[in-house]
Design a protein around this motif. Structure first.
Motif, short mmCIF file in Angstrom:
data_model
loop_
_atom_site.label_atom_id
_atom_site.label_comp_id
_atom_site.label_asym_id
_atom_site.label_seq_id
_atom_site.Cartn_x
_atom_site.Cartn_y
_atom_site.Cartn_z
N ILE A 164 63.33 13.13 -102.59
CA ILE A 164 62.10 12.34 -102.72
C ILE A 164 61.41 12.53 -104.07
O ILE A 164 60.45 11.81 -104.37
CB ILE A 164 61.11 12.67 -101.59
CG1 ILE A 164 60.68 14.14 -101.66
CG2 ILE A 164 61.69 12.32 -100.23
CD1 ILE A 164 59.48 14.45 -100.77
N PHE A 165 61.89 13.48 -104.87
CA PHE A 165 61.28 13.70 -106.19
C PHE A 165 62.33 14.26 -107.14
O PHE A 165 63.12 15.13 -106.76
CB PHE A 165 60.10 14.68 -106.10
CG PHE A 165 59.52 15.04 -107.43
CD1 PHE A 165 58.59 14.21 -108.05
CD2 PHE A 165 59.89 16.21 -108.08
CE1 PHE A 165 58.06 14.54 -109.29
CE2 PHE A 165 59.37 16.54 -109.32
CZ PHE A 165 58.45 15.70 -109.93
N GLU A 166 62.30 13.76 -108.37
CA GLU A 166 63.17 14.26 -109.41
C GLU A 166 62.41 14.21 -110.74
O GLU A 166 61.92 13.14 -111.12
CB GLU A 166 64.45 13.44 -109.51
CG GLU A 166 65.38 13.85 -110.63
CD GLU A 166 66.69 13.10 -110.60
OE1 GLU A 166 67.48 13.36 -109.68
OE2 GLU A 166 66.91 12.24 -111.47
N ALA A 167 62.28 15.36 -111.40
CA ALA A 167 61.57 15.42 -112.67
C ALA A 167 62.47 14.89 -113.79
O ALA A 167 63.62 15.31 -113.91
CB ALA A 167 61.13 16.85 -112.97
N ARG A 192 64.42 19.12 -108.49
CA ARG A 192 64.38 18.11 -107.43
C ARG A 192 63.65 18.66 -106.21
O ARG A 192 63.58 19.87 -106.00
CB ARG A 192 65.79 17.71 -107.00
CG ARG A 192 66.43 16.59 -107.80
CD ARG A 192 67.77 16.22 -107.19
NE ARG A 192 68.30 14.97 -107.76
CZ ARG A 192 69.43 14.40 -107.39
NH1 ARG A 192 70.17 14.96 -106.44
NH2 ARG A 192 69.84 13.28 -107.95
N VAL A 193 63.17 17.73 -105.38
CA VAL A 193 62.63 18.08 -104.07
C VAL A 193 63.29 17.17 -103.04
O VAL A 193 63.37 15.94 -103.24
CB VAL A 193 61.10 17.92 -104.00
CG1 VAL A 193 60.59 18.10 -102.58
CG2 VAL A 193 60.42 18.92 -104.94
N ALA A 194 63.76 17.75 -101.95
CA ALA A 194 64.37 17.00 -100.86
C ALA A 194 63.58 17.21 -99.57
O ALA A 194 63.06 18.31 -99.33
CB ALA A 194 65.82 17.40 -100.66
N ARG A 195 63.51 16.17 -98.77
CA ARG A 195 62.93 16.26 -97.43
C ARG A 195 64.08 16.30 -96.43
O ARG A 195 65.10 15.63 -96.61
CB ARG A 195 62.06 15.02 -97.17
CG ARG A 195 61.30 15.03 -95.84
CD ARG A 195 60.57 13.72 -95.62
NE ARG A 195 61.53 12.62 -95.49
CZ ARG A 195 61.34 11.41 -96.01
NH1 ARG A 195 60.26 11.14 -96.70
NH2 ARG A 195 62.26 10.48 -95.84
N ALA A 196 63.94 17.10 -95.39
CA ALA A 196 65.00 17.22 -94.40
C ALA A 196 64.42 17.54 -93.03
O ALA A 196 63.26 17.95 -92.91
CB ALA A 196 65.99 18.31 -94.81
N ILE A 215 52.43 13.99 -104.54
CA ILE A 215 53.15 12.86 -103.95
C ILE A 215 52.89 12.79 -102.45
O ILE A 215 52.40 13.73 -101.82
CB ILE A 215 54.67 12.96 -104.20
CG1 ILE A 215 55.26 14.18 -103.49
CG2 ILE A 215 54.98 12.99 -105.69
CD1 ILE A 215 56.79 14.25 -103.53
N THR A 216 53.26 11.66 -101.86
CA THR A 216 53.28 11.52 -100.42
C THR A 216 54.58 12.12 -99.89
O THR A 216 55.48 12.45 -100.65
CB THR A 216 53.20 10.04 -100.00
OG1 THR A 216 54.44 9.40 -100.36
CG2 THR A 216 52.03 9.34 -100.70
N ILE A 217 54.70 12.20 -98.58
CA ILE A 217 55.92 12.78 -98.00
C ILE A 217 57.12 11.87 -98.21
O ILE A 217 58.26 12.30 -98.00
CB ILE A 217 55.74 13.09 -96.51
CG1 ILE A 217 55.44 11.83 -95.71
CG2 ILE A 217 54.67 14.15 -96.30
CD1 ILE A 217 55.51 12.04 -94.21
#
Length: 372
Positions: free
Chosen positions: A138-141, A121-125, A189-191
């Motif tokens: 914001i992203f999950e494979a 996963r990727v998280a924005r914070a 991806i975008t932000i």
């Protein structure tokens, strides 16, 4: 006598230690000293430089740490998203938004578990003091799987402000050739987590929208070329076949259809090192060095290293310097072999130095300084 003997032994060890005062390391281009900035980190994975001089360090065990005024802050930064520490997975990369100074936004990659298995996963914070707020995935494979290998997780921003995310094949090599599967490739991806404009899968039902490349085994290094702005990566091969590649839209890098490595059993994975429609690596290692972390050096401290590519090695416990010109490696040099530590990350610091993380239960942050 026992105390005297111990004291003598300690003095001898300090005198011969690679980090003894005045220890000078020599490469073919420069002499340098190694400064230990921090220690006591549990398997540190990534390093990021904040405006003003502070640094962030991820620990694979799930903590985000700050180094302030050259000292590791004891309390971790709070608000890290829920994650799983399993096998090669845990808290992985940290990268700053290109306008971090204005918006305090950062991005974390990590392993996550649910009832369907594990994934990347990727998280924005937002970083507010020593706390993460407004944390959003914001992203999950997908799909998830039960393995705890090859999460990848390296990330980088290009000059257009799009985020590149590496996802490993999760230990299931055939997934890397399936463009309807998020594993085994680089995503762009975008932000906000949307597929970036121009991705090869947009308008193509056979390719996932966020996929930018595929045929990648397990990318553990990602950086931006200082002149061209291209995204460069390296990835682990099996026994041999570690690769350096330049990321190009819609490119198949071949794993496991082509490889310069063999299986861990000693048997071939493929009898081919090239096939039509599959990219050749810019450089490969055989035997494997287990590369991790990668940066082009752009600073002023080591002028003859400028634009050289530096790669950490886990298995071979060294730092590799590559002088690459016109798409070919002109010189390859092994550095810091006597340090005998697994190099997990390599960063080009804003202070003109080169920075390293070592991978162990007592991981360290090192800075390479020129000999005065």
């Amino acid at each position: 006598m026992k105390t005297q003997a111990y004291t003598l032994f300690t003095c001898l060890m300090l005198a011969t230690s690679p980090l003894a005062a005045g220890q000078v390391y020599t490469s073919t281009e420069h002499q340098f000293e190694l400064t230990q900035v921090a220690s006591g980190l549990e398997h540190p994975w990534s390093l990021a430089f904040l405006p003003g001089g502070d640094m962030l360090v991820t620990e694979r065990e799930g903590r985000l740490r700050r180094i302030r005024d050259g000292v590791l802050v004891a309390a971790p930064i709070s608000g890290v998203p829920e994650l799983v520490v399993s096998g090669q997975g845990g808290l992985l990369d940290v990268v700053l938004h290109p306008q971090f100074a204005a918006n305090h936004t950062l991005f974390l990659s990590y392993a996550h578990r649910s009832s369907d298995g594990m994934t990347t996963r990727v998280a924005r914070a937002t970083l507010e003091g020593d706390e993460l707020t407004d944390v959003e995935v914001i992203f999950e494979a997908l799909p998830r799987s039960g393995t705890s290998r090859h999460f990848a997780g390296r990330m980088a921003f290009d000059r257009s402000g799009y985020l590149y995310i590496a996802v490993g094949d999760r230990g299931d090599k055939d997934r890397a050739q399936d463009t309807g599967d998020d594993a085994g490739g680089v995503h762009r991806i975008t932000i906000n987590g949307e597929a970036a404009p121009g991705n090869p899968g947009l308008g193509n039902d056979e390719i996932n929208d966020t996929l930018f490349t595929w045929g990648n085994r397990n990318i553990q290094g990602m950086t931006v070329h200082p002149e061209s702005g291209a995204i460069w990566t390296h990835e682990h091969g099996p026994r041999g076949g570690d690769e350096i590649n330049i990321v190009r839209s819609g490119t198949n890098y071949g794993w496991p259809e082509i490889t310069y490595g063999i299986g861990y059993t000693g048997l071939p994975i493929s009898f081919h090192t090239e096939k039509p429609g599959m990219a050749q690596p810019l450089h490969y290692w055989d035997p494997s060095i287990a590369p991790s972390g990668m940066a082009f050096y752009t600073g002023e401290h080591f002028p003859r290293w400028r634009s050289n590519l530096f790669v950490g090695a886990l298995k071979m416990r060294k730092l590799v310097r590559l002088d690459i010109r016109d798409g070919k490696v002109r010189e390859e040099e092994d550095i810091l072999t006597e340090l005998d530590e697994r190099i997990r990350d390599v960063r080009d610091g804003p202070d003109g130095s080169l920075w390293l993380l070592t991978d162990s239960s007592n991981g360290k942050v090192y800075r390479l300084d020129p000999v005065q």
